[in-house]
Design an enzyme around this catalytic site. Structure first.
Site, short mmCIF file in Angstrom:
data_model
loop_
_atom_site.label_atom_id
_atom_site.label_comp_id
_atom_site.label_asym_id
_atom_site.label_seq_id
_atom_site.Cartn_x
_atom_site.Cartn_y
_atom_site.Cartn_z
N GLU A 3 6.76 21.84 -29.13
CA GLU A 3 7.11 20.85 -29.92
C GLU A 3 7.27 21.22 -31.55
OE1 GLU A 3 6.51 16.90 -28.62
OE2 GLU A 3 6.06 17.38 -26.63
N LYS A 52 12.64 22.31 -33.94
CA LYS A 52 12.06 23.24 -33.13
C LYS A 52 13.12 24.62 -33.28
CE LYS A 52 11.65 20.07 -29.36
NZ LYS A 52 11.73 19.70 -28.14
N ARG A 121 23.18 20.07 -37.17
CA ARG A 121 23.20 19.31 -35.94
C ARG A 121 22.04 18.59 -35.71
NH1 ARG A 121 25.28 24.94 -34.83
NH2 ARG A 121 23.08 25.20 -33.86
N ASN A 162 8.85 15.95 -25.50
CA ASN A 162 8.33 14.97 -24.59
C ASN A 162 7.03 14.24 -24.72
OD1 ASN A 162 9.01 13.16 -22.28
ND2 ASN A 162 8.84 14.83 -20.81
#
Ligand SMILES: [Zn+2]
Length: 264
Positions: A3, A52, A121, A162
């Protein structure tokens, strides 16, 4: 998958190990041979991260853009490094340390201006000083997608994976299936503030720490060397707070974990 805190930690580490000195870059595996040839011998100016994505800035305007994906890893060691083991995509050797990169999804040389195309993005990154949470709120508050899915969308918030997704929703007692349109701005603001704090702790300590001290007893973490979590990878076990059974379900191809009693 690593992460955002892992990438920011790597950026700091690489900055410390290689910053402001020339380095030797190679691709023992060969798949990054052209890229390595473009930057080897140049001064490693700076490393930084956005979500990331990791960027190594070199003199001459070249940038090595890296995304670790699911399996990518960097391994640092003092020089001289031994012979490459396994599929080393990129090896960087500085004056005292070197690092081997294996298994990334992306490892490419881009020009400084192309960084803008990559970050266009991406949503705001809670670990960056320039992050504007209003952009994330705008996306969330207009979307009927669930907040659980929105938090994992890198174009909404960059760097959340997650573990932070599942744990943040638990800490704020929010049902992961709640649509973005039904989120309150006060709830979002509180989550963002908490996320910034949690991810900063992640960078500082090199691991995810999310369970509050008053709840940090009872069941151990879900695996050796893994963080203690409220719900992530604890499906079928008792909630650390209310004792209800933690649930799991697939949401947009990733496993979601939540407590049906604590999160509404
Ligand atoms: Zn509970």
């Amino acid at each position: 998958m690593p992460e955002g805190h892992t990438l920011h930690r790597l950026a700091r580490l690489h900055q410390k190990l290689f910053g402001r000195a020339p380095v030797v870059v190679s691709s023992p595996q060969g798949r990054f041979a052209d890229g390595a040839a473009a930057v080897t011998g140049q001064v490693f100016k700076q490393a930084d991260a956005w979500g990331k994505h990791l960027f190594h800035h070199y003199t001459g305007g070249h940038v090595v853009h890296i995304h670790l994906g699911l399996y990518g890893t960097f391994t640092e060691a003092p020089v001289p490094l031994g012979l490459p083991v396994g599929q080393v995509r990129m090896r960087i050797v500085g004056s005292e340390y070197g690092t081997d990169l294996r298994g990334p999804t992306v490892c490419e040389v881009i020009a400084e201006p192309e960084i803008a195309d990559v970050v266009a993005r991406l949503g705001p990154d809670p670990l960056r000083k320039d992050a504007d949470p209003a952009l994330a709120w705008k996306r969330i508050s207009k979307s009927r997608r669930s907040i659980g899915a929105l938090l994992m969308d890198q174009s909404v918030i960059a760097g959340v994976g997650n573990v932070y997704r599942s744990e943040l929703l638990f800490r704020h007692q929010i049902d992961p299936y709640r649509p973005g349109t039904l989120m309150g701005q006060d709830e979002f603001d509180a989550m963002w503030t908490d996320l910034v704090e949690l991810m900063k702790i992640g960078v500082r300590r090199g691991k995810i720490v999310v369970v509050r001290p008053e709840h940090d007893h009872g069941a151990p973490s879900y695996g050796p060397g893994r963080p203690r979590t409220y719900v992530y990878r604890r499906a079928g076990e008792a909630c650390r707070v209310c004792g209800a059974t933690v649930r799991t379900a697939e949401l947009e191809a990733r496993n979601l974990f939540w407590c049906p009693d604590c999160q509404v």
